[in-house]
Design a protein around this motif. Sequence first.
Motif, short mmCIF file in Angstrom:
data_model
loop_
_atom_site.label_atom_id
_atom_site.label_comp_id
_atom_site.label_asym_id
_atom_site.label_seq_id
_atom_site.Cartn_x
_atom_site.Cartn_y
_atom_site.Cartn_z
N MET A 172 0.85 -1.18 0.00
CA MET A 172 0.00 0.00 0.00
C MET A 172 0.89 1.24 0.00
SD MET A 172 -3.10 0.88 2.65
CE MET A 172 -2.14 1.04 4.14
N LYS A 173 0.45 2.25 -0.71
CA LYS A 173 1.19 3.52 -0.74
C LYS A 173 0.47 4.53 0.15
CE LYS A 173 3.23 3.21 -5.33
NZ LYS A 173 4.64 3.26 -5.04
N ILE A 174 1.22 5.07 1.09
CA ILE A 174 0.69 6.03 2.05
C ILE A 174 1.46 7.33 1.91
CG2 ILE A 174 0.32 6.52 4.50
CD1 ILE A 174 0.65 3.43 4.96
N VAL A 175 0.73 8.44 1.91
CA VAL A 175 1.37 9.75 2.04
C VAL A 175 0.70 10.45 3.21
CG1 VAL A 175 2.00 10.00 -0.39
CG2 VAL A 175 -0.19 10.94 0.41
N GLY A 176 1.39 11.44 3.75
CA GLY A 176 0.79 12.16 4.86
C GLY A 176 1.56 13.39 5.25
N VAL A 177 0.99 14.05 6.25
CA VAL A 177 1.58 15.27 6.80
C VAL A 177 1.54 15.16 8.31
CG1 VAL A 177 1.40 17.79 6.97
CG2 VAL A 177 0.77 16.65 4.84
N THR A 178 2.63 15.59 8.95
CA THR A 178 2.63 15.73 10.40
C THR A 178 2.89 17.20 10.74
OG1 THR A 178 4.99 15.16 10.62
CG2 THR A 178 3.41 13.36 10.83
N ALA A 179 2.18 17.69 11.75
CA ALA A 179 2.35 19.08 12.19
C ALA A 179 1.78 19.21 13.60
CB ALA A 179 1.63 20.04 11.25
N CYS A 180 2.58 19.76 14.51
CA CYS A 180 2.10 19.96 15.88
C CYS A 180 2.03 21.46 16.18
CB CYS A 180 2.98 19.24 16.89
SG CYS A 180 4.65 19.90 17.07
N THR A 181 1.49 21.78 17.33
CA THR A 181 1.27 23.18 17.67
C THR A 181 2.57 23.97 17.78
OG1 THR A 181 1.12 22.54 19.99
CG2 THR A 181 -0.94 22.87 18.82
N ILE A 182 3.61 23.37 18.30
CA ILE A 182 4.88 24.08 18.44
C ILE A 182 5.75 23.89 17.21
CG2 ILE A 182 6.93 24.32 19.89
CD1 ILE A 182 5.13 24.12 22.22
N GLY A 183 5.54 22.79 16.50
CA GLY A 183 6.28 22.58 15.25
C GLY A 183 7.65 21.98 15.42
N ILE A 184 7.86 21.34 16.55
CA ILE A 184 9.19 20.75 16.76
C ILE A 184 9.06 19.26 17.04
CG2 ILE A 184 11.38 20.91 18.04
CD1 ILE A 184 10.64 23.82 18.67
N ALA A 185 9.08 18.88 18.30
CA ALA A 185 9.19 17.47 18.69
C ALA A 185 8.11 16.57 18.13
CB ALA A 185 9.24 17.36 20.21
N HIS A 186 6.85 16.85 18.39
CA HIS A 186 5.78 15.94 17.99
C HIS A 186 5.67 15.80 16.47
CE1 HIS A 186 4.56 16.32 22.20
NE2 HIS A 186 4.02 15.12 22.02
N THR A 187 5.97 16.85 15.74
CA THR A 187 5.94 16.78 14.27
C THR A 187 6.87 15.69 13.78
OG1 THR A 187 5.41 19.14 14.08
CG2 THR A 187 6.41 18.08 12.15
N GLU A 210 6.47 6.25 9.83
CA GLU A 210 7.36 5.63 8.84
C GLU A 210 7.80 4.25 9.29
OE1 GLU A 210 10.40 8.59 8.29
OE2 GLU A 210 9.23 9.67 6.77
N ASP A 211 8.18 4.13 10.57
CA ASP A 211 8.63 2.83 11.08
C ASP A 211 7.51 1.80 11.03
OD1 ASP A 211 11.11 4.00 11.56
OD2 ASP A 211 10.82 4.17 13.73
N ALA A 212 6.30 2.19 11.46
CA ALA A 212 5.17 1.25 11.48
C ALA A 212 4.77 0.84 10.07
CB ALA A 212 3.99 1.89 12.20
N ALA A 213 4.77 1.78 9.13
CA ALA A 213 4.39 1.46 7.75
C ALA A 213 5.42 0.53 7.12
CB ALA A 213 4.26 2.74 6.94
N LYS A 214 6.69 0.80 7.33
CA LYS A 214 7.73 -0.05 6.75
C LYS A 214 7.65 -1.46 7.33
CE LYS A 214 10.62 3.74 5.38
NZ LYS A 214 11.60 4.73 5.78
N ALA A 215 7.36 -1.56 8.63
CA ALA A 215 7.22 -2.87 9.28
C ALA A 215 6.04 -3.64 8.68
CB ALA A 215 7.04 -2.70 10.78
N ALA A 216 5.03 -2.93 8.21
CA ALA A 216 3.86 -3.56 7.59
C ALA A 216 4.06 -3.80 6.10
CB ALA A 216 2.63 -2.68 7.81
N GLY A 217 5.22 -3.40 5.58
CA GLY A 217 5.51 -3.62 4.16
C GLY A 217 4.95 -2.56 3.23
N ASP A 218 4.62 -1.39 3.79
CA ASP A 218 4.04 -0.31 2.98
C ASP A 218 5.09 0.69 2.54
OD1 ASP A 218 1.39 -1.25 3.40
OD2 ASP A 218 1.37 -0.31 5.36
N ASP A 219 4.78 1.39 1.43
CA ASP A 219 5.56 2.54 1.01
C ASP A 219 4.94 3.76 1.68
OD1 ASP A 219 7.26 1.15 -0.73
OD2 ASP A 219 5.86 1.35 -2.40
N ILE A 220 5.76 4.62 2.24
CA ILE A 220 5.23 5.80 2.92
C ILE A 220 6.12 7.00 2.68
CG2 ILE A 220 6.40 5.23 5.10
CD1 ILE A 220 3.84 6.39 6.54
N LYS A 221 5.49 8.16 2.54
CA LYS A 221 6.22 9.42 2.46
C LYS A 221 5.44 10.43 3.30
CE LYS A 221 8.16 12.95 -0.56
NZ LYS A 221 8.35 13.42 -1.95
#
Length: 103
Positions: free
Chosen positions: A1-16, A24-35
């Motif tokens: 499966m091909k997954i794309v996405g965006v991450t963004a937190c309120t401060i824009g540092i750690a959680h992003t 990325e780690d979970a998708a790769k472990a499941a055999g998916d392509d992710i960006k």
Amino acid sequence: MKIVGVTACTIGIAHTYLAQQKLEDAAKAAGDDIKIETQGTIGIENALTEEDIKQADVVILAIDIKIADEERFKGKKTVKVSTETAIKSPNKLIAKLHEIVGK
């Protein structure tokens, strides 16, 4: 499966970036392509192209704030969660994406 996405937190540092890494780690472990594009304090990194979005089976938005150009995902299967959910339950989230897409 091909997954794309965006991450963004309120401060824009750690959680992003933590959410990006966990997804990325979970998708790769499941055999998916992710960006994953990040929208943090230093701007947009790893920007998704039109082609990335077109080829994706599903979009994951792990965001706590309004992001730039969200309308580019119109018409795509999209799941929106908090960055905290992406960080704490990335494997469950990827499994949910598989359910939604049916792959």
